[in-house]
Design a protein around this motif. Structure first.
Motif, short mmCIF file in Angstrom:
data_model
loop_
_atom_site.label_atom_id
_atom_site.label_comp_id
_atom_site.label_asym_id
_atom_site.label_seq_id
_atom_site.Cartn_x
_atom_site.Cartn_y
_atom_site.Cartn_z
N ASP A 148 0.84 -1.20 0.00
CA ASP A 148 0.00 0.00 0.00
C ASP A 148 0.87 1.25 0.00
OD1 ASP A 148 -2.99 0.75 0.33
OD2 ASP A 148 -1.95 2.08 1.73
N ASN A 172 0.57 2.92 7.48
CA ASN A 172 1.56 2.67 6.43
C ASN A 172 2.99 2.67 6.97
OD1 ASN A 172 -0.49 4.35 4.09
ND2 ASN A 172 0.24 2.27 3.82
N ARG A 177 -6.15 -2.58 3.56
CA ARG A 177 -6.71 -2.23 2.24
C ARG A 177 -6.37 -3.25 1.17
NH1 ARG A 177 -6.06 4.32 1.62
NH2 ARG A 177 -3.86 3.81 1.40
N SER A 178 -6.14 -4.50 1.58
CA SER A 178 -5.86 -5.56 0.62
C SER A 178 -7.17 -6.15 0.10
CB SER A 178 -5.00 -6.66 1.25
OG SER A 178 -5.68 -7.25 2.35
#
Length: 318
Positions: A26, A243, A291-292
């Protein structure tokens, strides 16, 4: 009991690595480069491990006398880790999803077994008994069931991989396949070397930091050579708070491996780490963490993990 503790620690380390991969992926979207993303991850991991080393051993960098009195190969862990990471970026567009995953894993299992059998890199020598051989065969079968079979049954993945491989000539494809296996052996060697470095320093956190810091320097050089730029402040502001966790999770993986290798050997550390990675990846996909893309875990994958666990029982306990 001690063995079970370090088996569990290695399993947890693999789970951390499985979560690091989608976080870094990401971040790659944010900064526009897998190499810059990796450099950021290595930087954060180095800072985290440096602080951990300062707290636990009251030192970060080794003394000059330690450097001069030990062989040069003990510093190679970070180098091998950087080569392994860079190679993974290059393999996918040339081999496809299935071989990019399975061939390095085979290399890791093979080299982990060789390291333990011959006592390389300061590890305790473990004879290659019939039960260990059976366990390794069962383990590889479990990997095939958990990783390869679900992808083979996915027609989209199979078609994509076939198209990728048909675009390469057979000699070139064979070269990349050999390199994929070789990168797996580098990963196994990295863990064994890092474990020995931590034991020599009598400071696992310091050994982990040194490996990560060397890797940071090399991957940063690669990023500058390939992308010819640094990440923009405007790009970094778009990153989510999580992140920045990739480097910390990677640092925890290395730290756990450094602790485990001297206690249970390189082979079992690598094996339990692989099981942890597969289980972690299944959970990441099941719940769409970081967010996969979501993908439901199926019975075949669970069966593969169970078979891998049976292989560990044969290797260590029978």
């Amino acid at each position: 009991m001690v063995v079970l503790v370090f088996l569990g620690l290695s399993l947890f380390a693999g789970f951390m690595l499985a979560n690091q991969n989608p976080i870094n992926a990401d971040m790659k979207k944010v900064v526009g480069s897998p190499f810059i993303s990796a450099a950021i991850s290595f930087l954060i991991g180095s800072i985290f491990l440096g602080i951990l080393s300062a707290i636990m051993s009251h030192r970060v960098f080794p003394s000059g006398s330690f450097i001069s009195s030990n062989p040069a190969w003990i510093w190679l862990g970070g180098v091998l880790g950087a080569v392994y990471l860079t190679s993974n970026v290059l393999l996918f567009p040339r081999l496809g999803a299935i071989q990019t995953v399975i061939l390095p894993i085979l290399g890791q299992i093979l080299m982990g077994t060789i390291i333990d059998t011959f006592g390389w890199f300061g590890t305790a020598q473990t004879p290659l008994t019939l039960m260990r051989v059976i366990g390794l065969i069962v383990l590889i079968a479990g990997v095939v069931v958990a990783v390869v079979l679900p992808n083979v049954l996915n027609k989209d993945v199979e078609a994509m991989d076939k198209a990728i491989q048909e675009s390469e000539t057979k000699p070139v494809l064979l070269g990349w396949q050999i390199w994929a296996i070789f990168t797996g052996t580098l990963s196994a060697m990295q863990q064994a070397i890092n474990g020995h470095l931590g034991a020599l320093l009598q400071a696992p956190a310091q050994g982990s930091f040194i490996s990560f810091f060397v890797g940071f320097i090399l991957i940063t050089i690669v990023a500058l050579m390939v992308d010819k730029r640094l990440p923009k402040v405007s790009e970094l502001k778009q990153a989510k708070s999580w992140n920045w966790l990739g480097g910390i999770l990677g640092g925890l993986f290395v730290f756990a491996s450094v602790l485990s290798v001297p206690k249970i050997g390189a082979g079992l550390t690598i094996t339990m780490g692989l099981i942890g990675q597969i289980v972690g990846s299944m959970l990441v996909q099941q719940f769409g963490w970081w967010r996969s893309a979501k993908a439901s875990v199926n019975g075949i994958q669970i069966l593969g993990v169970v078979v891998m666990a049976v292989g560990v029982v044969f290797i260590k306990f029978l």
